[in-house]
Design a protein around this motif. Structure first.
Motif, PDB file in Angstrom:
ATOM      1  N   VAL A  40      60.317  26.546-100.589  1.00 43.67           N
ATOM      2  CA  VAL A  40      59.880  25.145-100.581  1.00 43.67           C
ATOM      3  C   VAL A  40      59.698  24.638-102.009  1.00 43.67           C
ATOM      4  O   VAL A  40      60.144  23.537-102.356  1.00 43.67           O
ATOM      5  CB  VAL A  40      58.573  24.977 -99.759  1.00 43.67           C
ATOM      6  N   VAL A  41      59.083  25.446-102.856  1.00 41.48           N
ATOM      7  CA  VAL A  41      58.881  25.063-104.261  1.00 41.48           C
ATOM      8  C   VAL A  41      60.228  24.874-104.962  1.00 41.48           C
ATOM      9  O   VAL A  41      60.418  23.904-105.709  1.00 41.48           O
ATOM     10  CB  VAL A  41      58.016  26.104-105.004  1.00 41.48           C
ATOM     11  N   PHE A  47      65.752  20.137-106.382  1.00 37.49           N
ATOM     12  CA  PHE A  47      66.518  19.190-105.576  1.00 37.49           C
ATOM     13  C   PHE A  47      65.742  17.917-105.266  1.00 37.49           C
ATOM     14  O   PHE A  47      66.217  17.066-104.515  1.00 37.49           O
ATOM     15  CB  PHE A  47      67.003  19.871-104.289  1.00 37.49           C
ATOM     16  N   GLY A  48      64.562  17.778-105.838  1.00 34.13           N
ATOM     17  CA  GLY A  48      63.789  16.549-105.725  1.00 34.13           C
ATOM     18  C   GLY A  48      63.368  16.190-104.309  1.00 34.13           C
ATOM     19  O   GLY A  48      63.200  15.013-103.995  1.00 34.13           O
ATOM     20  N   MET A  49      63.199  17.184-103.458  1.00 34.99           N
ATOM     21  CA  MET A  49      62.816  16.926-102.071  1.00 34.99           C
ATOM     22  C   MET A  49      61.310  16.743-101.958  1.00 34.99           C
ATOM     23  O   MET A  49      60.548  17.312-102.736  1.00 34.99           O
ATOM     24  CB  MET A  49      63.237  18.089-101.169  1.00 34.99           C
ATOM     25  N   THR A  50      60.917  15.955-100.970  1.00 34.94           N
ATOM     26  CA  THR A  50      59.497  15.866-100.647  1.00 34.94           C
ATOM     27  C   THR A  50      59.088  17.193-100.006  1.00 34.94           C
ATOM     28  O   THR A  50      59.943  17.972 -99.572  1.00 34.94           O
ATOM     29  CB  THR A  50      59.225  14.728 -99.644  1.00 34.94           C
ATOM     30  N   GLN A  56      61.497  21.364 -93.976  1.00 34.74           N
ATOM     31  CA  GLN A  56      62.536  21.297 -92.934  1.00 34.74           C
ATOM     32  C   GLN A  56      63.761  22.123 -93.330  1.00 34.74           C
ATOM     33  O   GLN A  56      64.304  22.882 -92.517  1.00 34.74           O
ATOM     34  CB  GLN A  56      62.949  19.847 -92.680  1.00 34.74           C
ATOM     35  N   VAL A  57      64.201  21.981 -94.580  1.00 33.67           N
ATOM     36  CA  VAL A  57      65.367  22.740 -95.052  1.00 33.67           C
ATOM     37  C   VAL A  57      65.046  24.235 -95.076  1.00 33.67           C
ATOM     38  O   VAL A  57      65.865  25.063 -94.660  1.00 33.67           O
ATOM     39  CB  VAL A  57      65.838  22.241 -96.438  1.00 33.67           C
ATOM     40  N   MET A  58      63.851  24.582 -95.534  1.00 32.29           N
ATOM     41  CA  MET A  58      63.456  26.003 -95.569  1.00 32.29           C
ATOM     42  C   MET A  58      63.479  26.606 -94.169  1.00 32.29           C
ATOM     43  O   MET A  58      63.954  27.726 -93.975  1.00 32.29           O
ATOM     44  CB  MET A  58      62.056  26.133 -96.188  1.00 32.29           C
TER      45      MET A  58
END
Length: 102
Positions: A40-41, A47-50, A56-58
């Motif tokens: 997540v980090v 990738f500048g994700m919230t 969600q991607v993790m």
């Protein structure tokens, strides 16, 4: 647009069709050792994700074996992969990040 010269000949502008550069997906691959929180980090940092999107991607990586982090031109995708792998090694995690053409 045509230009007429003094001798009566005509020059026509040649239209060049440039294709956009190919794009590459940057993927993170699942492993049994890298903590989910570390993934997540990485997603937030590189990738500048919230936090919500990164989580969600993790989870997609965890459940399906891989997840798309982003789609970029080749040079940017290469840089992202190198940054993630280097960061993971620095923190002693075997996290794998790869790219593939879309």
């Amino acid at each position: 647009m045509a230009n007429r010269l003094r001798d009566g000949s005509v020059l026509e502008a040649k239209k060049s069709k440039l294709k956009p550069p190919p794009l590459f997906k940057v993927l993170i691959l699942n492993d049994d050792y890298t903590p989910m929180e570390f993934v997540v980090v990485v997603l937030q940092t590189f990738f500048g994700m919230t936090r919500e999107k990164a989580t969600q991607v993790m989870l997609k990586v965890h459940r399906e074996g891989m997840g798309v982090c982003g789609v970029y031109p080749k040079d940017i995708a290469t840089t992202k992969v190198e940054q993630v792998v280097s960061y993971a090694r620095k923190h002693q995690h075997p996290l794998q990040c790869v790219m593939e053409e879309t």
